[in-house]
Motif scaffolding. Sequence first.
Motif, short mmCIF file in Angstrom:
data_model
loop_
_atom_site.label_atom_id
_atom_site.label_comp_id
_atom_site.label_asym_id
_atom_site.label_seq_id
_atom_site.Cartn_x
_atom_site.Cartn_y
_atom_site.Cartn_z
N LYS A 1 -20.50 17.72 38.92
CA LYS A 1 -21.26 18.37 39.98
C LYS A 1 -22.10 17.33 40.72
O LYS A 1 -22.83 16.56 40.10
N LEU B 1 -24.70 16.44 44.15
CA LEU B 1 -25.62 16.95 45.16
C LEU B 1 -25.66 15.98 46.34
O LEU B 1 -25.74 14.76 46.14
N SER C 1 -27.97 15.46 49.78
CA SER C 1 -29.15 15.93 50.51
C SER C 1 -29.84 14.75 51.18
O SER C 1 -30.28 13.82 50.49
N ASP D 1 -22.58 20.23 46.13
CA ASP D 1 -23.59 21.04 46.80
C ASP D 1 -24.18 20.23 47.95
O ASP D 1 -24.75 19.16 47.73
N ILE E 1 -26.97 20.14 50.85
CA ILE E 1 -28.23 20.77 51.25
C ILE E 1 -28.57 20.33 52.67
O ILE E 1 -28.72 19.13 52.94
N HIS F 1 -25.67 24.73 51.62
CA HIS F 1 -26.90 25.51 51.51
C HIS F 1 -27.88 25.03 52.58
O HIS F 1 -27.89 23.87 52.97
N ILE G 1 -33.09 25.62 50.95
CA ILE G 1 -33.16 26.11 49.57
C ILE G 1 -34.58 25.95 49.04
O ILE G 1 -35.32 25.05 49.45
N MET H 1 -35.05 23.18 44.75
CA MET H 1 -34.49 21.83 44.72
C MET H 1 -34.48 21.27 43.31
O MET H 1 -33.58 20.53 42.93
N LYS I 1 -31.36 22.40 41.59
CA LYS I 1 -30.18 21.70 42.09
C LYS I 1 -30.10 20.28 41.52
O LYS I 1 -29.02 19.81 41.15
N SER J 1 -29.18 20.37 37.75
CA SER J 1 -27.82 20.81 37.44
C SER J 1 -26.75 19.84 37.95
O SER J 1 -25.56 20.03 37.71
N SER J 2 -27.18 18.80 38.67
CA SER J 2 -26.23 17.83 39.23
C SER J 2 -26.08 16.61 38.33
O SER J 2 -27.06 16.10 37.79
#
Length: 327
Positions: free
Chosen positions: A161, A163, A165, A196, A198, A221, A224, A227, A230, A233-234
């Motif tokens: 996973k 992220l 951003s 994901d 952002i 997303h 959000i 943060m 996120k 979980s990344s």
Amino acid sequence: MKDKIAFLVAIGNRIGTGHYRRMWNVNKYFRSKGVQTLFFAVSEVNSTQLEHEVMQLDELGQLKDHLIENKVEKIIIDIPALYYYDPIFTTIRSLGVQITWINDSAEARIQAGEKLISCSLNFDSQQSDDYVFYGLKYVILNPLISELASTQRMIQPKIKKVLVSFGGTDPNGITLRLLNLLDGMKGIWDNNLEIDVILGSSNIDLSSLHTDKFPYKMYVHQYIQDMAGKLLSSDLAFISGGMTMYEACSLGTPSIIINQNSEQNDEAASFHNRGAVYNLGSYNQLNAVSLHDAITHIQGQTIREQMSKEAKSLIDGKGIERIFQIV
């Protein structure tokens, strides 16, 4: 603390939202301690993107009347250096309002009795005194992230996973540039990889990506609130060297940094040299070869474990508490 305190920040498409985000967190902490606060923003963005208590200014000269009317004793200022020579600061001093500057590059020209707080790693070894305070122990985090900073981080064997951003405005369009490069890197990760993305206020048009044909599962997303969740979980984050880099480090999220400006690049380079992040440099240096090398380097679990451990050791999440004591 019984003084009435004002906060002054700048926010805009080129400036970004980092100054506003971190000072709003400080403002909330001060209010939780019973301090009366006012919050001002020199802003280019739509007011709907800011908390409703924020008073927006078209130009800094408008601040004077607010300070007088509300009998403000102290002001905390977090703005880019381009504003430092504005006449308003001479006016603020003439009103007897005590100034505390927040500046990562320690550029603010403080005068007698004023305070300067710089949370940059580049100044971590410099000696603080009663008026100047240096180092990562003053890094300002979202309270939710601060609470989780002491959580033990488990690094997974494989990256599953990711992220992406690049701030509230992403003025240089790093998000789209990165995703286009990843689109051409089929096979570097398992096809089940989840990304994901952002977005902030930039309203990036992702239609050119043909997301239905994108080689990985992508979820987009906007605005959000969680943060911290996120980041936790990344397995890997692609971010810039500003607020989000500090947040990712405090949570031990392995990160590849692509920077919006030279100040971010300087800070990210220092974190890279400590083994806390992988710094890819400025946005205009981003290319398929350097990106492929960075991803290849960071694939191994041991590398990411070492990076996570070093990153978490740098930031303890107590910066706001220390700033409260200083002001």
